[in-house]
Design an enzyme around this catalytic site. Structure first.
Site, PDB file in Angstrom:
ATOM      1  N   ASP A 126     -39.144   7.438  62.468  1.00 48.09           N
ATOM      2  CA  ASP A 126     -39.840   6.178  62.254  1.00 48.09           C
ATOM      3  C   ASP A 126     -40.329   6.128  60.810  1.00 48.09           C
ATOM      4  O   ASP A 126     -40.136   7.065  60.037  1.00 48.09           O
ATOM      5  CB  ASP A 126     -40.979   5.995  63.248  1.00 48.09           C
ATOM      6  CG  ASP A 126     -42.025   7.096  63.137  1.00 48.09           C
ATOM      7  OD1 ASP A 126     -41.929   7.921  62.214  1.00 48.09           O
ATOM      8  OD2 ASP A 126     -42.941   7.129  63.981  1.00 48.09           O
ATOM      9  N   SER A 127     -40.963   5.038  60.438  1.00 53.69           N
ATOM     10  CA  SER A 127     -41.331   4.838  59.033  1.00 53.69           C
ATOM     11  C   SER A 127     -42.682   5.424  58.670  1.00 53.69           C
ATOM     12  O   SER A 127     -43.003   5.571  57.491  1.00 53.69           O
ATOM     13  CB  SER A 127     -41.356   3.341  58.713  1.00 53.69           C
ATOM     14  OG  SER A 127     -42.422   2.706  59.406  1.00 53.69           O
ATOM     15  N   ASP A 322     -37.984   4.965  72.917  1.00 59.64           N
ATOM     16  CA  ASP A 322     -38.622   6.235  72.569  1.00 59.64           C
ATOM     17  C   ASP A 322     -40.072   6.204  73.010  1.00 59.64           C
ATOM     18  O   ASP A 322     -40.715   5.162  73.000  1.00 59.64           O
ATOM     19  CB  ASP A 322     -38.539   6.506  71.057  1.00 59.64           C
ATOM     20  CG  ASP A 322     -39.545   5.683  70.261  1.00 59.64           C
ATOM     21  OD1 ASP A 322     -40.683   6.166  70.069  1.00 59.64           O
ATOM     22  OD2 ASP A 322     -39.211   4.557  69.834  1.00 59.64           O
TER      23      ASP A 322
END
Length: 430
Positions: A126-127, A322
């Site tokens: 993820d970011s 997720d």
């Protein structure tokens, strides 16, 4: 380990009539992602469900599929071999935590996440944006997990500022201040080396007004463009970029955000942001948003892992999910078992099934707690000089009102405990 098998959905749709293969044909996608592809292999005639193959440099992922969360580059209590033995095909690591410790430079030096974890299979990062805002405010995370008020628990907000450039936050590891911009997020994810990476965005809680949600959504769009430009500038063909749809609980903003992601050169689409304060609202928003998403791209639903929510998402055409839920449940002694509420899996009659055993244990615990409560009530009544037989459970409420609340003011009696969550259905936010 067995919980891994319960989250594989390809077999669920194996017998659906084949409707042909839809291949991603967008020019930007093909040219920018030469080592990636997504093929839809089957579609359901009674819903939007579909199966497919997501191909990455480190292997194929059969969709629908669940992405297990190795948050800090490790699955707690489970080895990579365990995951492979149970048929798991992809896992996720978290940019926010790894940038703080051990740091992306160390992971890159050790060969990236593939060698660092010994997973050597498809991976997603993820970011870092979600953790900045959830750990910074406490509110977003609380909505998901139903936690008590963060301030009353001594939580120190770590988010310092957010502006057009990015976000500044204080590390929970050493107290140092970090800046995370769209470009920096892509740089870190490059060093981590996962196959699938995502743009930096802001995840707002459901209870902010539409004005701020609109402003935040459009700023996330600008961040997405900067992330995409940085991705193209450093392109190596080894990674693919997902754009994230925001918009909160507002339909027009969801449509605007979906159109924005559809119109730009992302390989995949992730549905994120606030999904409301109840499961019903979440399901409505997911279904609504999915109808406005391109079908030639893989679609990921961020941070959702409840079994009901996954099956609902599959019916809407979501390809991957997720969440920390199943692995966290497993390492704390829980298990996911066939449930009575699935129409195709009625409650077995055998008294020894896991469901009946769990129910009997719950009932026994309730009996023990009731006995302890009544013993405590007897002691309290004795101290107050009330020498009467303990009332039945039906009479308890009236006695409590007349005796224990007699010294309280009306305001005291009506005031709830502010430090305790009263929500039975915490907000599902991705």
């Amino acid at each position: 380990q067995s919980i891994c098998k319960g989250y594989s959905f390809s077999n669920y749709l194996r017998n659906v009539p084949r409707q042909g293969i839809t291949r991603a044909t967008a020019t930007a996608t093909d040219s920018d992602y030469p080592n990636f592809s997504f093929d839809v292999t089957h579609t359901d005639s009674t819903s939007y469900a579909r199966t497919g193959i997501l191909r990455t440099p480190h292997g194929d992922v059969e969709t629908p599929n669940f992405v297990f969360c190795a948050t800090k580059a490790a699955m707690k209590s489970i080895t990579p071999n365990h995951l492979r033995e149970e048929g798991s095909q992809i896992c996720l690591s978290n940019t926010y935590h790894l940038m703080l410790t051990p740091g992306p430079e160390i992971i890159e030096k050790m060969g990236g996440l593939q060698k660092f974890t010994s997973w050597n299979g498809p991976m997603l990062t993820d970011s870092g944006g979600y953790q900045i805002f959830s750990m910074g405010f406490g509110s977003v995370s609380n909505e998901i997990k139903g936690k008590r008020d963060a301030g009353s628990m001594g939580w120190n907000q770590s988010l310092i500022s957010i502006d057009e450039n990015g976000a500044s936050f204080r590390s929970y590891v050493d107290g140092l201040v970090y800046d995370l911009t769209p470009e920096k997020s892509i740089e870190i994810q490059r060093k981590l080396g996962a196959d699938l990476i995502v743009v930096l965005d802001e995840c707002t809680p459901f209870n902010v007004d539409k004005h701020y949600t609109a402003y935040s959504t459009r700023r996330s769009h600008r961040w997405a463009l900067r992330s995409l430009e940085e991705f193209k500038r450093t392109a190596s063909g080894k990674q693919a970029l997902y754009g994230i749809i925001q918009g909160g609980v507002y339909e027009d903003l969801r449509i605007e955000s979906a159109n924005f992601i559809n119109d730009h050169g992302f390989f995949g689409t992730a549905i994120g942001g606030s999904l409301g304060d109840t499961r019903r609202t979440m399901h409505d928003i997911v279904a609504f948003t999915r109808r406005h998403v391109r079908n030639d791209r893989p679609v990921h639903l961020l941070g959702i892992g409840g079994v009901r929510d996954i099956f609902h998402g599959v019916r809407q055409g979501i390809d991957t999910f997720d969440c920390v839920h199943p692995s966290r449940l497993g390492r704390h002694g829980g298990a996911l078992v066939p449930a009575a509420h699935w129409a195709e899996e009625p409650l077995p009659e055998q008294a020894s099934t896991p469901m009946t055993v769990a129910r009997e244990r719950r009932q026994e615990k309730m009996r023990i707690k009731e006995a302890e409560r009544r013993a405590s009530a007897r002691q309290a009544l004795s101290k107050m000089g009330i020498d009467e037989p303990l009332p039945s459970q039906e009479q308890d409420g009236a006695l409590f009102q007349s005796v224990f609340l007699s010294d309280m003011t009306p305001a005291d009696a009506e005031q709830p405990n502010s430090s305790t969550s009263t929500s039975d259905d915490p907000s599902p936010v991705a």
